[in-house]
Design a protein around this motif. Structure first.
Motif, PDB file in Angstrom:
ATOM      1  N   ASP A 195       2.992  11.108   8.347  1.00  0.00           N
ATOM      2  CA  ASP A 195       3.733   9.940   8.779  1.00  0.00           C
ATOM      3  C   ASP A 195       3.768   8.844   7.717  1.00  0.00           C
ATOM      4  N   PHE A 196       3.060   9.093   6.603  1.00  0.00           N
ATOM      5  CA  PHE A 196       2.983   8.033   5.595  1.00  0.00           C
ATOM      6  C   PHE A 196       3.747   8.423   4.342  1.00  0.00           C
ATOM      7  N   SER A 197       4.374   7.442   3.736  1.00  0.00           N
ATOM      8  CA  SER A 197       4.855   7.679   2.381  1.00  0.00           C
ATOM      9  C   SER A 197       3.707   7.319   1.449  1.00  0.00           C
ATOM     10  N   THR A 218       3.253   3.672   0.715  1.00  0.00           N
ATOM     11  CA  THR A 218       2.518   2.868   1.687  1.00  0.00           C
ATOM     12  C   THR A 218       1.013   3.011   1.463  1.00  0.00           C
ATOM     13  N   LEU A 219       0.583   4.256   1.285  1.00  0.00           N
ATOM     14  CA  LEU A 219      -0.850   4.487   1.069  1.00  0.00           C
ATOM     15  C   LEU A 219      -1.344   3.719  -0.155  1.00  0.00           C
ATOM     16  N   GLN A 255      -1.683   0.064   0.267  1.00  0.00           N
ATOM     17  CA  GLN A 255      -2.914  -0.327   0.963  1.00  0.00           C
ATOM     18  C   GLN A 255      -4.132  -0.192   0.059  1.00  0.00           C
ATOM     19  N   TYR A 257      -0.691  13.446   5.096  1.00  0.00           N
ATOM     20  CA  TYR A 257      -0.506  12.393   6.108  1.00  0.00           C
ATOM     21  C   TYR A 257       0.989  12.291   6.371  1.00  0.00           C
TER      22      TYR A 257
END
Lengths: 322, 298, 313
Positions: C83-85, C88-89, C92, C81
């Motif tokens: 665009d994600f660090s 962040t994942l 969530q 992914y």
């Protein structure tokens, strides 16, 4: 008036191989203020007799007969009645003080819960009474011990706590199951002394279960000797020590070391092996080890009969017209 | 106190000629749940090993006349019907059982070998060795090991041998702890002292005296580990990391069947029933063995 | 007592470090990478990608960088992914998984422990057999089957009744969406707790001090609750450590079946996609969770068994 009256008590245990009779047709009674010693090897049924009386047998245990405590038959009484008696009029001291106190509860709580249960005392009153009782059984610094856990006390102190617990409600009968076996010799004498005092001061009847004749000699008024689940001799303590009637009692006494023994010889032992309850010999259970064996001992079981000394003995040597 | 404590150990004549194992075996057979489990397990194992040889269809053979999942049909020889690709469900279930049982037994064997080695060495040698080995076991306990099995399966490919090696390498920890505990109590026994005094070497004493005496506990634990491994394998199959098509295992069959649960519950129920029965039996057998070898509440 | 606790913490940290290290080198040394999946990529693009993720640095450099970033709470970028660090994942997914796991744990304790006690006190009676057999069923039926069956019953068959529950999805944690997954997660746990509690309670009521308590005339219920329960709970508490690991594994299954955006599902997807950093992050978090749980277990021991407090001084 007898405090406890046992009539024709049988205790059996069901296991995978059928049933084992731990106690068979045992009758005896204990009088007010009297100390009755019960002597026998391990497996003779001496503990099971009184666990049955307390209603504390293992779940696979079955009983028949009658154990009267006052007007109550303890064998048929319901759990509620038993619980009202246990810890109040009927107290028990167990063999192993190391494992007989709840390890995760402070001593104080274990004592006061008895008073709360039977006397409905408030926490403060119960505390005072418990500490007074700890002092009475000669526990030093009772206020401090009150807040300790069992593992912080020595074996002797723990057994004192057990005795204090038994005495809290002023019982009519104390059953002491090998109270000194797990203790040092010096501590043993102190513990026995405590039990004697309790008996004298409170006029409590005491049943003292032990395999140690020395313990009995010091404390008991009468002695019952058990072998393979049966009472083989019952009588006054002096008579039994002076003139034992049953060959098993004679054997036991001969095996007791004496300080005044001048012969300096080897310790006598009873030959043969303790009986296997799963496979008892026919007739008198003691016959394979008995030096006085007669033919009828192998087939017929001798009843408990009076003897000239006043003791009762279960042996054909008694009253045989010879 | 129960009646067993009333009989003294010297009463040899009454129990003469019954070794510990015979005695345990007798008690095991007296336990109805364990006995039934043993019989059912034997039947399932025989069916899984030899059954496929006697079936008209093999596990990977497609019956082109019945490519849709078909209910049981004796005429065509599909006794349990076919799956959605027209393969015989009975043949697949039995073959899958072969693989599942094999993974279970082999992985448990790996766990057994490592666990018993580590446990006996730690317990017998003691000291620094013991501390080091047990620290390591403690450390491994706080690692999410299933994660590692998954990582291994992903990175090294879905490999049958790797699978049971990896699972075995995960399951040995408890075995090591139990065996160590047993060894510690054995070490102070007289016959071990005697063996040591008469000059036995450490490996010899461990092999000849310690191992045979921990066997009972180990057997109980083995019986309880096998179903765990079968479950773990089915879990890997669920994630798509089990054995590879056209090979199959109960886990894979269940997973395939679950996908068609609504339209064709039979494809789930049959392999699930086999697997569940096997797991049940192993668990009951393990409990029975434990009771038989440790007759505390006889 | 605090020195005892401090020592346990001191054991936990190197354990975590060892997990990180093993994980890191396992990832980097295995054949195949995150970028060699689908169609062949031109070498130049590959080089660029490798440079972007610092995969062309020397291995020890990568390792040190990773550790340093980790200390800052940075798990690095996701390989898939883009665009994600990972942080962040995780931010969530972790709360979702933790909430579910915690609810399942509480549910399992509330159901499992009393049932275990009930079975133990009725040992070898019909009640005991029924409870034990049910518990055994909970252990041998894998929760991926259980999940599917629950979906079939409550999501499909009962679709038009008041018992209908969503067959999947998270819906921002709506209560109805949580019921099935939490139940499914808790079930094997309930089963284990029943078995463990039953066994330890049977053992506990055999203790000599239980006989003493009964000889005091306390009602049996009180004897069990006051004198037996605490020592019977020790094995139950011990199980909480490994149980955390089970819950983590279970969350992979449950989150996949019910399509819940938690770290369990991230892990599965990450593993299948060879998303190194994501897989590592979840593994490390999992290890941290187990270590933390073991610490909690040690603290509860102190309460359950006062001897621990003193032995360790």
């Amino acid at each position: 008036m007898s405090v406890l009256d046992i009539k024709a008590l049988d205790v059996r245990f069901a296991n995978t191989d059928g049933e084992v009779a731990a106690v068979s047709s045992l009758s005896l009674s204990v009088e007010k203020g009297e100390c009755l010693g019960i002597v026998g090897e391990s497996g003779s049924g001496k503990s099971q007799t009184f666990l049955a009386a307390m209603g504390l047998l293992a779940p696979n245990g079955r009983t028949s007969g009658e154990v009267m405590f006052g007007d109550t038959n303890l064998l048929t009484a319901d759990e509620k009645t038993l619980n009202d008696l246990r810890g109040d009029k009927l107290a028990m001291i167990f063999q192993d003080p190391m494992t007989s106190l709840t390890p995760h509860m402070k001593i104080g709580r274990q004592l006061t819960e008895v008073l709360v249960r039977h006397r409905g005392l408030s926490a403060t009153f119960a505390r005072d009474r418990a500490i007074a009782m700890l002092r009475r059984v000669q526990i030093p610094e009772p206020e401090r011990r009150f807040n300790m856990y069992p593992f912080e006390l020595s074996g002797g102190l723990r057994q004192r706590v057990m005795i204090a617990m038994a005495l809290l409600c002023g019982p009519e009968l104390i059953i002491a199951d090998e109270p000194t076996t797990a203790l040092d010799v010096t501590v043993q004498a102190q513990i026995l002394d405590l039990i004697r005092k309790a008996k004298e001061e409170l006029e409590t009847a005491v049943i003292l279960i032990t395999h140690d004749l020395g313990v009995v000699a010091g404390l008991a008024d009468r002695v019952g000797v058990m072998y393979a689940g049966r009472l083989v001799e019952l009588g006054d303590v002096r008579q039994i020590f002076k003139a034992p009637r049953h060959p098993y009692t004679k054997g036991l006494l001969a095996c007791t070391p004496r300080l005044d023994d001048a012969t300096g010889g080897t310790m006598p032992t009873i030959p043969g092996q303790p009986p296997n309850l799963q496979n008892l010999p026919a007739g008198c259970a003691y016959h394979p080890r008995c030096p006085f064996i007669m033919d009828r001992c192998r087939v017929e079981r001798p009843p408990l009969r009076p003897t000239p000394t006043g003791s009762l003995s279960a042996c054909f040597l008694e009253g045989s017209p010879s | 106190m129960t009646s067993s404590s009333l009989t003294s150990p010297q009463d040899a004549p009454a129990v003469q000629g019954r070794s510990l194992w015979q005695d345990a075996w007798r008690r095991l057979l007296a336990n109805r749940a364990a006995l039934v489990s043993l019989i059912v397990l034997t039947l399932i194992a025989i069916a899984a090993v030899f059954g496929p040889l006697f079936l008209p269809w093999s596990y990977d053979q497609i019956d082109w006349d019945h490519v849709e999942a078909m209910p049981p049909d004796f005429a065509s020889g599909h006794y349990f019907g076919t799956d959605s690709l027209g393969r015989d469900l009975l043949a697949r279930t039995l073959f899958g059982g072969r693989i599942s049982l094999m993974v279970g037994i082999l992985a448990t064997f790996v766990a057994l070998t490592i666990g018993v080695t580590v446990g006996t060495v730690a317990g017998y040698v003691g000291g620094k060795t013991d501390q080091f080995l047990m620290r390591f076991v403690d450390l491994m306990y706080s690692v999410p090991l299933t994660f590692f099995v998954i990582i291994l399966m992903v990175f090294f490919g879905r490999n049958f041998i790797l699978m049971f090696l990896a699972i075995g390498a995960v399951e040995w920890l408890t075995m090591a702890r139990i065996v160590r505990g047993q060894t510690l109590t054995l070490r102070s026994k007289e016959f071990i002292e005697a063996a040591r005094a008469s000059g036995g070497s450490t490996p010899a004493i461990i092999l000849r005296h310690i191992v045979p005496n921990v066997l009972g506990v180990v057997m109980v634990y083995v019986t309880l580990t096998i179903p765990n491994v079968i479950l773990l394998e089915s879990f890997l199959s669920f994630l798509g990391l089990g054995v590879q098509e056209p090979m199959t295992s109960w886990g894979m069959l269940i997973n395939d069947g679950a996908a068609e649960l609504e339209i064709n519950p039979r494809t789930l129920i049959i392999p699930a029933a086999f697997m569940t029965a096997t797991l049940f039996c192993f668990n009951f057998l393990g409990d029975g063995l434990r009771d038989a070898l440790d007759p505390k509440d006889r | 007592m605090w020195s005892y606790f401090a020592r346990r913490v001191a054991i936990g940290i190197p354990t975590l470090w060892a997990v990180i290290t093993v994980c890191f080198f396992l990832m980097r040394l295995t054949p195949g990478g995150p970028f060699d999946a689908e169609a062949p990529v031109p070498q130049e693009v590959l080089n660029n990608l490798r440079a972007r993720y610092h995969l062309d640095d020397p291995l020890w450099q990568q390792y040190v960088d990773y550790l340093v970033n980790l200390l800052r709470g940075d798990f690095g970028p996701s390989f898939k992914y883009h665009d994600f660090s990972i942080t962040t994942l995780i931010a969530q997914g972790l709360p979702v998984s933790l909430e579910n796991g915690f609810c399942a744990l509480i549910l399992a304790i509330v159901i499992g422990v009393p049932l275990g006690i009930a079975a133990a006190l009725a040992q070898n009676t019909r009640r005991d057999y029924v409870i034990s057999a049910t518990a055994m069923t909970g252990i041998v039926i894998p929760n991926f089957i259980m999940g599917q069956v629950l979906i079939l019953i409550f999501g499909v068959w009962l679709k038009n009744s008041i018992f209908h529950l969503p067959a999947g999805g998270w819906n921002d944690g709506a209560f109805a969406n949580r019921i099935l997954p939490v139940f499914c997660l808790a079930l094997p746990y309930v089963a284990y707790l029943v078995r463990i509690t039953r066994g330890s309670m049977i053992e506990a009521v055999r203790a000599n001090y239980i006989r003493t308590a009964r000889a005091k005339g306390l009602p049996f219920r009180l004897v069990v609750l006051r004198h037996a329960l605490k020592s019977a709970l020790i094995p139950v508490v011990t199980f909480l450590g490994p149980a955390t690991a089970f819950i983590l594994t279970g969350s992979m299954v449950v989150e996949t079946i019910f399509q819940i955006p938690g770290i369990g599902r991230y892990f599965v997807q990450g593993a299948l996609n060879r998303d190194y950093t994501l897989v590592m992050a979840v593994t490390i978090l999992g290890a941290a969770l187990i270590i933390a749980m073991n610490l909690a277990v040690d603290l509860i021991y102190i309460w359950l068994d006062p001897r621990v407090r003193y032995d360790q001084q």
